[in-house]
Motif scaffolding. Structure first.
Motif, PDB file in Angstrom:
ATOM      1  N   GLY A 175       0.764  -1.347   0.136  1.00 26.23           N
ATOM      2  CA  GLY A 175       0.052   0.021  -0.227  1.00 26.23           C
ATOM      3  C   GLY A 175       0.704   1.132   0.157  1.00 26.23           C
ATOM      4  N   LEU A 176       1.969   1.189  -0.136  1.00 33.27           N
ATOM      5  CA  LEU A 176       2.935   2.367  -0.295  1.00 33.27           C
ATOM      6  C   LEU A 176       2.571   3.073  -1.696  1.00 33.27           C
ATOM      7  N   PRO A 177       2.743   4.400  -1.592  1.00 36.86           N
ATOM      8  CA  PRO A 177       2.766   5.119  -2.902  1.00 36.86           C
ATOM      9  C   PRO A 177       4.073   4.728  -3.601  1.00 36.86           C
ATOM     10  N   ALA A 178       3.771   4.411  -5.037  1.00 39.22           N
ATOM     11  CA  ALA A 178       4.989   4.089  -5.866  1.00 39.22           C
ATOM     12  C   ALA A 178       4.777   5.215  -7.185  1.00 39.22           C
ATOM     13  N   LEU A 179       4.317   4.845  -8.176  1.00 33.65           N
ATOM     14  CA  LEU A 179       4.264   6.006  -9.394  1.00 33.65           C
ATOM     15  C   LEU A 179       3.055   6.485  -9.231  1.00 33.65           C
ATOM     16  N   ASP A 180       3.059   8.076  -9.524  1.00 29.21           N
ATOM     17  CA  ASP A 180       2.090   8.741  -9.472  1.00 29.21           C
ATOM     18  C   ASP A 180       1.211   8.684 -10.866  1.00 29.21           C
ATOM     19  N   PRO A 181      -0.025   8.608 -10.703  1.00 25.18           N
ATOM     20  CA  PRO A 181      -0.735   8.259 -11.826  1.00 25.18           C
ATOM     21  C   PRO A 181      -0.627   9.784 -12.847  1.00 25.18           C
TER      22      PRO A 181
END
Length: 181
Positions: A175-181
């Motif tokens: 659930g960690l942020p990866a690539l911003d949409p």
């Protein structure tokens, strides 16, 4: 015998770049998070300087490395020789994701062959390099590169790749942020 270095020695730099497969390892800070190990290859690794290495990050089914380095920076890259001379090299340090919108992206991207589906560059600031014997690593022969990912990405336009990343690469499995949409 194993050796330790504060930076990438020239003889190891050439050897690392020549390896057809290598692995990256990351983990979130949470003790119950998933440790991630990902195989890499296809001429996507470069030694930028003795204290900085980088690899071209290609679109895939997950984005664990990006999420973990964004959260805490911990990154290890490991190379193994599967050829005649056994060797294992690990590069430890702090990683960061350089994305196409970032200032340094174009300069770094110019060091790699153009690849359909490239989504960023992972840079590692080298803190320590270790080598060890690799005597237990099997001796294997390379058949050749696999074109499956390049063919998949080549069939998609920029909008389709962006949609895939928004669906599959926005967060890690923890659930960690990866690539911003």
């Amino acid at each position: 015998m194993g050796r330790s270095f504060d930076a990438v020695p020239d003889q190891l730099a050439e050897w690392m770049v020549a390896q057809p497969v290598w692995f990256v390892a990351t983990a979130p800070l949470a003790g119950d998070g998933h440790v991630n190990v990902s195989p890499k290859g296809d001429d996507t690794f470069r030694v930028i300087s003795p204290t900085e290495v980088a690899y071209l990050d290609l679109t895939g089914s997950g984005a664990e490395t990006v999420a973990h380095v964004r959260e805490n920076g911990r990154l290890t890259i490991m190379f193994c020789s599967f050829g005649d001379k056994p060797n294992i090299v690990r590069v430890f340090g702090r990683g960061r994701a350089v994305l196409p919108r970032d200032e340094r992206f174009d300069e770094l991207a110019g060091r790699f062959p153009a690849r359909d589906g490239a989504r960023g560059i992972i840079v590692l600031d080298v803190e320590q390099v270790t080598s060890s014997c690799g005597y237990a690593v099997p001796h294997m022969e390379l058949v050749g590169p696999r074109d499956t990912l390049a063919e998949w990405a080549g069939r998609k336009n920029d909008e389709e790749l962006a949609a895939y990343r928004a669906e599959k690469n926005a967060v890690s499995i923890d659930g960690l942020p990866a690539l911003d949409p």
